[in-house]
Design an enzyme around this catalytic site. Structure first.
Site, PDB file in Angstrom:
ATOM      1  N   LEU A  33      11.127   1.538   6.589  1.00  0.00           N
ATOM      2  CA  LEU A  33      10.521   1.990   5.342  1.00  0.00           C
ATOM      3  C   LEU A  33      11.205   3.298   4.951  1.00  0.00           C
ATOM      4  CD1 LEU A  33       8.088   1.503   3.323  1.00  0.00           C
ATOM      5  CD2 LEU A  33       7.054   3.425   4.519  1.00  0.00           C
TER       6      LEU A  33
ATOM      7  N   LYS B 238       6.402  -1.762   1.679  1.00  0.00           N
ATOM      8  CA  LYS B 238       5.235  -1.185   2.384  1.00  0.00           C
ATOM      9  C   LYS B 238       4.090  -2.196   2.307  1.00  0.00           C
ATOM     10  CE  LYS B 238       3.103   3.331   3.186  1.00  0.00           C
ATOM     11  NZ  LYS B 238       3.225   3.307   4.641  1.00  0.00           N
TER      12      LYS B 238
ATOM     13  N   GLU C 176      12.669   2.991  13.639  1.00  0.00           N
ATOM     14  CA  GLU C 176      11.679   3.980  13.175  1.00  0.00           C
ATOM     15  C   GLU C 176      10.461   3.920  14.069  1.00  0.00           C
ATOM     16  OE1 GLU C 176      10.003   3.102   9.264  1.00  0.00           O
ATOM     17  OE2 GLU C 176      10.235   0.957   9.599  1.00  0.00           O
TER      18      GLU C 176
ATOM     19  N   TYR D 158       0.820  -1.208   0.000  1.00  0.00           N
ATOM     20  CA  TYR D 158       0.000   0.000   0.000  1.00  0.00           C
ATOM     21  C   TYR D 158       0.852   1.255   0.000  1.00  0.00           C
ATOM     22  CZ  TYR D 158       0.718   1.054   5.001  1.00  0.00           C
ATOM     23  OH  TYR D 158       1.249   1.387   6.219  1.00  0.00           O
TER      24      TYR D 158
HETATM   25  N1  PDD Z   1       3.023   5.271   7.078  1.00  0.00           N
HETATM   26  N2  PDD Z   1       7.768   4.091   8.424  1.00  0.00           N
HETATM   27  C1  PDD Z   1       6.641   3.366   8.467  1.00  0.00           C
HETATM   28  C2  PDD Z   1       6.683   2.032   9.094  1.00  0.00           C
HETATM   29  C3  PDD Z   1       5.453   3.873   7.915  1.00  0.00           C
HETATM   30  O1  PDD Z   1       4.332   3.135   7.946  1.00  0.00           O
HETATM   31  C4  PDD Z   1       5.457   5.169   7.337  1.00  0.00           C
HETATM   32  C5  PDD Z   1       4.242   5.768   6.714  1.00  0.00           C
HETATM   33  C6  PDD Z   1       6.661   5.889   7.322  1.00  0.00           C
HETATM   34  C7  PDD Z   1       6.755   7.269   6.703  1.00  0.00           C
HETATM   35  O2  PDD Z   1       6.625   7.198   5.299  1.00  0.00           O
HETATM   36  P1  PDD Z   1       6.074   8.407   4.434  1.00  0.00           P
HETATM   37  O3  PDD Z   1       6.923   9.585   4.731  1.00  0.00           O
HETATM   38  O4  PDD Z   1       6.208   7.947   3.038  1.00  0.00           O
HETATM   39  O5  PDD Z   1       4.641   8.638   4.855  1.00  0.00           O
HETATM   40  C8  PDD Z   1       7.800   5.313   7.867  1.00  0.00           C
HETATM   41  C9  PDD Z   1       1.779   5.808   6.549  1.00  0.00           C
HETATM   42  C10 PDD Z   1       1.596   7.265   6.803  1.00  0.00           C
HETATM   43  C11 PDD Z   1       0.643   4.938   7.048  1.00  0.00           C
HETATM   44  O6  PDD Z   1       0.828   3.745   7.066  1.00  0.00           O
HETATM   45  O7  PDD Z   1      -0.428   5.457   7.390  1.00  0.00           O
END
Ligand code: PDD
Length: 306
Positions: A216, A159, A192, A45
């Site tokens: 991620l 993801k 993270e 996703y």
């Molecule tokens: N999640 N690390 C993880 C495990 C994440 O699920 C996310 C983002 C990030 C940050 O990625 P980005 O800058 O591309 O949003 C880092 C989204 C917001 C979610 O699952 O809702």
């Protein structure tokens, strides 16, 4: 085809769905009970920010979706689902000014079997909902983190739809009165947040974990590293430990939903003076300027430290 009833002004203000080629109200969407996303979490996703009715960092998100698909051996049917056109249309037709699109792709529907056959018809879904992004008050308040041993798998660079560790970790953090879980490796390395990347300023240098298989590679993380370069903020892609984090000058998490969010405490220990630091402030303002510019908006009012 978008049904005619969806075209009334105000309709769709709470959300709009793209599912396998059709635009629908969210409640009209149906997915097969043998969808592999439902049975096995067999899918990937993306979460994209919508501002002024536009999708921000769209090509970066689609590139990462393509990489996630490749890593799980799922051939995404781009010709059938031209997402670079579909997502802007979804945003526009929803009438939603500020929100989030969850774009989900599964390997498709087939009788239950862990193994899969290639060439299944992937399920492609994108749902837009309104969302309020952090304002200056929220930024200044910051968030608290609850460190927890990382119990996820060794391919966090994908993801994936398998989000049970994040579900449980976020709940455990909440039960401790904390806002977000922080995944920590057995040797004390900070990886993270539950759904965010972690940054810390240590001895004046901004640091974050390398984009390997343990995190991620956030789109926000990538933007911030680029902006740090443009702003001449000393920075290094190098992991830090819990000890280093506890003694950091400042710390923040970064994500599509949280932008740059200062960390006021970790496991109950206050970071610095518990207030947003100057580098967090510089970066949030630069990121918000970039977001406004991509969205075709006037430059935003800048956040101040206090
Ligand atoms: N999640 N690390 C993880 C495990 C994440 O699920 C996310 C983002 C990030 C940050 O990625 P980005 O800058 O591309 O949003 C880092 C989204 C917001 C979610 O699952 O809702």
């Amino acid at each position: 085809m978008l049904g005619p009833t969806l075209n009334h002004p105000g309709d769709g203000a709470e959300g709009l769905l793209y599912l396998n080629g059709r635009f629908l109200r969210p409640e009209e969407g149906c997915i097969g009970v043998e969808d592999r996303g439902f049975l096995f979490g067999d899918g990937v996703y993306e979460a994209l920010k919508i501002l002024n009715g536009r999708c921000l960092w769209l090509s970066e998100h689609l590139a990462r979706l393509g990489e996630s698909c490749r890593e799980i051996d799922l051939e995404f049917p781009w010709a059938k689902h031209p997402l670079a056109e579909i997502l802007p249309r979804l945003a526009e037709e929803s009438g939603i000014e500020a929100g989030l699109v969850y774009l989900q792709v599964t390997r498709g529907v087939s009788p239950r079997d862990f193994d899969y056959t290639r060439g299944l018809e992937p399920t492609v879904m994108a749902l837009i909902r309104p969302l309020t992004f952090p304002d200056e008050v929220t930024f200044r308040r910051g968030i608290s983190l609850q460190p927890w041993g990382d119990l996820r798998w060794a391919r966090c660079d994908i993801k994936s739809l398998n989000l049970l560790p994040a579900v449980l970790g976020k709940r455990a953090a909440r039960e401790q009165g904390r806002d977000e879980v922080l995944w920590v490796a057995p040797d004390g390395t900070v990886r993270e947040g539950g759904s965010s990347n972690a940054f810390a300023v240590i001895d004046g240098v901004l640091r974050t974990h390398p984009a390997d298989n343990f995190i991620l590679n956030g789109i926000t993380r990538q933007s911030l590293l680029r902006l740090a370069g443009e702003l001449d903020v000393p920075h290094e892609v190098r992991a830090f430990t819990m000890d280093e984090l506890e003694g950091a000058d400042e710390a923040f998490v970064a994500s599509t939903t949280r932008d740059v969010m200062p960390v006021k405490s970790v496991g109950g220990r206050t970071i610095s003076d518990g207030r947003p630091g100057p580098i967090s402030l510089q970066l949030v303002n630069r990121l918000r300027e970039e977001a406004a510019s991509l969205a075709g908006l006037d430059p935003p009012q800048l956040f101040s430290r206090s």
